[in-house]
Design an enzyme around this catalytic site. Structure first.
Site, PDB file in Angstrom:
ATOM      1  N   GLN A 148       3.617   6.282   9.676  1.00 44.18           N
ATOM      2  CA  GLN A 148       3.853   7.204   8.567  1.00 44.18           C
ATOM      3  C   GLN A 148       5.182   7.945   8.757  1.00 44.18           C
ATOM      4  O   GLN A 148       5.456   8.501   9.813  1.00 44.18           O
ATOM      5  CB  GLN A 148       2.681   8.218   8.498  1.00 44.18           C
ATOM      6  CG  GLN A 148       2.753   9.182   7.346  1.00 44.18           C
ATOM      7  CD  GLN A 148       2.605   8.502   5.985  1.00 44.18           C
ATOM      8  OE1 GLN A 148       1.744   7.660   5.795  1.00 44.18           O
ATOM      9  NE2 GLN A 148       3.463   8.879   5.047  1.00 44.18           N
ATOM     10  N   ASP A 184       4.101  -1.833   4.899  1.00 42.37           N
ATOM     11  CA  ASP A 184       4.991  -0.958   4.117  1.00 42.37           C
ATOM     12  C   ASP A 184       6.191  -1.738   3.577  1.00 42.37           C
ATOM     13  O   ASP A 184       6.868  -1.268   2.659  1.00 42.37           O
ATOM     14  CB  ASP A 184       5.515   0.194   4.996  1.00 42.37           C
ATOM     15  CG  ASP A 184       4.611   1.420   4.949  1.00 42.37           C
ATOM     16  OD1 ASP A 184       3.845   1.557   3.968  1.00 42.37           O
ATOM     17  OD2 ASP A 184       4.685   2.250   5.882  1.00 42.37           O
ATOM     18  N   LYS A 237      -5.022   7.263   2.190  1.00 41.37           N
ATOM     19  CA  LYS A 237      -5.011   5.827   2.466  1.00 41.37           C
ATOM     20  C   LYS A 237      -6.335   5.397   3.102  1.00 41.37           C
ATOM     21  O   LYS A 237      -6.886   4.342   2.774  1.00 41.37           O
ATOM     22  CB  LYS A 237      -3.843   5.485   3.403  1.00 41.37           C
ATOM     23  CG  LYS A 237      -2.479   5.608   2.723  1.00 41.37           C
ATOM     24  CD  LYS A 237      -1.322   5.519   3.719  1.00 41.37           C
ATOM     25  CE  LYS A 237       0.008   5.777   3.009  1.00 41.37           C
ATOM     26  NZ  LYS A 237       1.162   5.790   3.906  1.00 41.37           N
TER      27      LYS A 237
END
Ligand code: NDP
Length: 298
Positions: A102, A125, A58
């Site tokens: 994460q 997200d 990312k």
């Protein structure tokens, strides 16, 4: 409906590069207008090798398109309250546009509590209940990156889902459920079946799929007998299987037995080089969206 002249392989590398190029151009315009570059903050707890690799990926993609990033690495024994304190600080920090934690988190931390703590306006997200609710209602703010990437792969490959029988194997909150909702929208108009580990006779469902999406996390478990001739097959799975012949001692395979299914499929995504790269690219799009929302003050 599928475009018979299109190549069989849906190439995630090529499509993700196209998305990154578009995001980079949009960010250039954005900064030319006098805005600072979008800023993405990631939080990584523990030393899960796969998570570290995802976060590195990312960061690399973000650098390519002009997004600034900062990753907070926390020890595996970080308490839930210390993690929540950090999330609250990042929520309050006006320089942070997009914020992600994460997953998976260590067992002593309740993932749902942490997801709920992320400011929904920074939740790139798209996992916060407010953003999932908006998606369900048909007015999304952020679409979770994997289902978003799959929808982009389909449209950019000229797969028209209108009227298709779509079968999604997997009902997670991050892949199966949001994807099923996107396929149901009036912009996609598929007829959707969602399967899971308790589905009776999975193959009976997958065999009638015009569009089959495998997101179960079971290495190569969809074989040619489970797929109908001419189906579009999207493989979301990323599974490590031991392979002593590789330097790392493992290789990545999808949920689909690629060699067995490929001859029957009209279109198919590979693993690696498929959905995973698009997932990363769509996160960049969501981060730019976050910067725009912040600038609008919403
Ligand atoms: P989860 O483990 O959260 O969900 C898996 C789903 O698959 C569950 O709904 C489960 O059913 C179902 N399932 C498991 N085994 C079977 C089976 N034998 N038959 C039918 N259904 C089954 O996984 P995720 O959704 O997070 O991820 C799925 C896969 O996709 C993983 O391999 C993951 O690594 C990969 N992934 C890839 C991404 C990418 O960018 N390409 C992004 C995110 C995930 P039940 O609900 O009954 O337990």
């Amino acid at each position: 409906m599928t475009d018979a002249t299109a190549p069989k392989l849906i190439d995630g590398r090529e499509l993700a590069q196209a998305v990154r190029d578009e995001v980079r151009a949009a960010i250039n315009d954005w900064t030319d207008e006098g805005h600072r570059p979008p800023f993405l903050s990631a939080v990584l707890v523990g030393d899960n090798a796969a998570s570290e690799a995802y976060v590195r990926g990312k960061e690399k993609d973000a650098a390519e398109v002009g997004i600034d990033t900062n990753t907070h690495h926390l020890d595996a024994d970080t308490s839930q309250s210390a993690l929540l304190d950090l999330v609250h600080n990042l929520n309050a920090d006006p320089s942070v546009d997009g914020l992600l934690v994460q997953l998976p988190l260590p067992d002593h931390i309740d993932e749902q509590t942490v997801i709920d703590a992320v400011d929904p306006s920074k939740d790139v997200d798209g996992f916060h209940p407010e953003n999932l609710g908006r998606l369900l209602r048909g007015t999304p703010r952020y679409i979770p990156a994997t289902p978003y990437g799959i929808m982009e792969m389909l449209s950019r490959s000229n797969v028209d889902t209108e009227g298709m029988d779509a079968v999604v194997v997997g009902r997670s909150n991050i892949v199966g459920k949001p994807l099923a909702n996107l396929l149901l929208r009036r912009t996609a108009n598929a007829t959707v079946t969602v399967c899971h580990s308790r589905t009776r006779d999975l193959a009976a469902h997958t065999r009638r799929a015009d569009l089959l999406v495998a997101a179960a996390g079971q290495a190569a478990f969809i074989d040619g007998d489970m797929v109908t001739e001419g189906a579009v097959v999207i493989d979301v799975g990323i599974n490590r299987v031991e392979d002593a012949s590789t330097e790392r001692g493992y290789r990545l395979v999808g949920d689909v037995d690629f060699d067995d299914v490929r001859p029957k499929a009209a279109r198919i995504t590979p693993v690696p080089g498929g959905v995973g790269l698009m997932t990363r690219a769509m996160l960049l799009k969501n981060t730019l969206q976050a910067a725009r929302l912040r600038a609008e003050g919403s």
